[in-house]
Write an enzyme that holds these catalytic residues in place. Structure first.
Site, PDB file in Angstrom:
ATOM      1  N   HIS A   1       1.191   5.321   0.957  1.00  0.00           N
ATOM      2  CA  HIS A   1       0.315   6.265   1.833  1.00  0.00           C
ATOM      3  C   HIS A   1      -0.153   7.539   0.691  1.00  0.00           C
ATOM      4  O   HIS A   1       1.244   7.821   0.556  1.00  0.00           O
ATOM      5  CB  HIS A   1       0.516   6.424   3.343  1.00  0.00           C
ATOM      6  CG  HIS A   1       0.654   5.486   3.880  1.00  0.00           C
ATOM      7  ND1 HIS A   1       0.307   5.278   5.566  1.00  0.00           N
ATOM      8  CD2 HIS A   1       0.916   4.228   4.221  1.00  0.00           C
ATOM      9  CE1 HIS A   1       0.470   3.885   5.934  1.00  0.00           C
ATOM     10  NE2 HIS A   1       1.253   3.265   5.507  1.00  0.00           N
TER      11      HIS A   1
ATOM     12  N   HIS B   1       1.278  -1.172   0.201  1.00  0.00           N
ATOM     13  CA  HIS B   1      -0.015   0.104   0.210  1.00  0.00           C
ATOM     14  C   HIS B   1       0.808   1.178  -0.090  1.00  0.00           C
ATOM     15  O   HIS B   1       1.745   1.686   0.247  1.00  0.00           O
ATOM     16  CB  HIS B   1      -1.230   0.257   1.167  1.00  0.00           C
ATOM     17  CG  HIS B   1      -0.047   0.047   2.780  1.00  0.00           C
ATOM     18  ND1 HIS B   1       0.403  -1.357   2.779  1.00  0.00           N
ATOM     19  CD2 HIS B   1      -0.036   0.433   3.305  1.00  0.00           C
ATOM     20  CE1 HIS B   1       0.366  -1.440   4.396  1.00  0.00           C
ATOM     21  NE2 HIS B   1       0.824  -0.369   4.647  1.00  0.00           N
TER      22      HIS B   1
END
Ligand code: AMP
Ligand code: ZN
Length: 134
Positions: free
Chosen positions: A101, A99
């Protein structure tokens, strides 16, 4: 990846505060945000980290972040923005599904995404360079 929470969120099996979605990515609001608008770009396919994710998917994640970041600047009026991407527990990764951010930053938001600089000698820097190049 049957027990991966980000697989379930990315593929819509678990509800999330989605702010962007296309065929390959879902962007959700982080539920423990550093700042207002802190979001996560999740690939819909499972890759643990930077080492696993294919280059093309990584490029897609960054393009997605660019789109979302522009929208955040416009709608949230942030003053700056950090892109952060952790790999491995030693680097602070807690969810082992890649992921990215997106952290909007505001003047005096009280957050800090900084490190403590160290002071290697010129020789030590050269030794690191040589280790990497050899
Ligand atoms: P990292 O430390 O880079 O692995 O970041 C994981 C991030 O995921 C943290 O900022 C968490 O607040 C966030 N997070 C964990 N579970 C959820 C969830 N179910 N929904 C939204 N954000 C989550
Ligand atoms: Zn996953």
């Amino acid at each position: 990846m049957g027990d991966c929470i980000f697989c379930k969120i990315a593929n819509g099996e678990i509800p999330s505060n989605t702010i962007f979605e296309d065929e390959n990515f879902r962007v959700i609001l982080d539920n423990g945000p550093a700042t207002k608008g802190h979001a996560l770009v999740l690939p819909k396919k499972h890759y643990a980290d930077l080492f696993e994710i294919p280059e093309e998917t990584l490029a897609g994640a960054v393009k997605t972040a660019k789109k979302v970041a522009a929208n955040m600047k416009d709608k949230l009026g942030c003053d700056g923005l950090n892109l952060v991407q952790n790999n491995g527990a030693a680097a602070g990764q807690t969810v082992m599904h890649f992921h990215l951010h997106i952290i909007p930053r505001y003047e005096n938001d009280g957050q800090s995404i900084l490190w403590k600089p160290t002071s290697p000698t010129p020789e030590e820097l050269v030794a690191v360079k040589e280790t990497i190049l050899n």
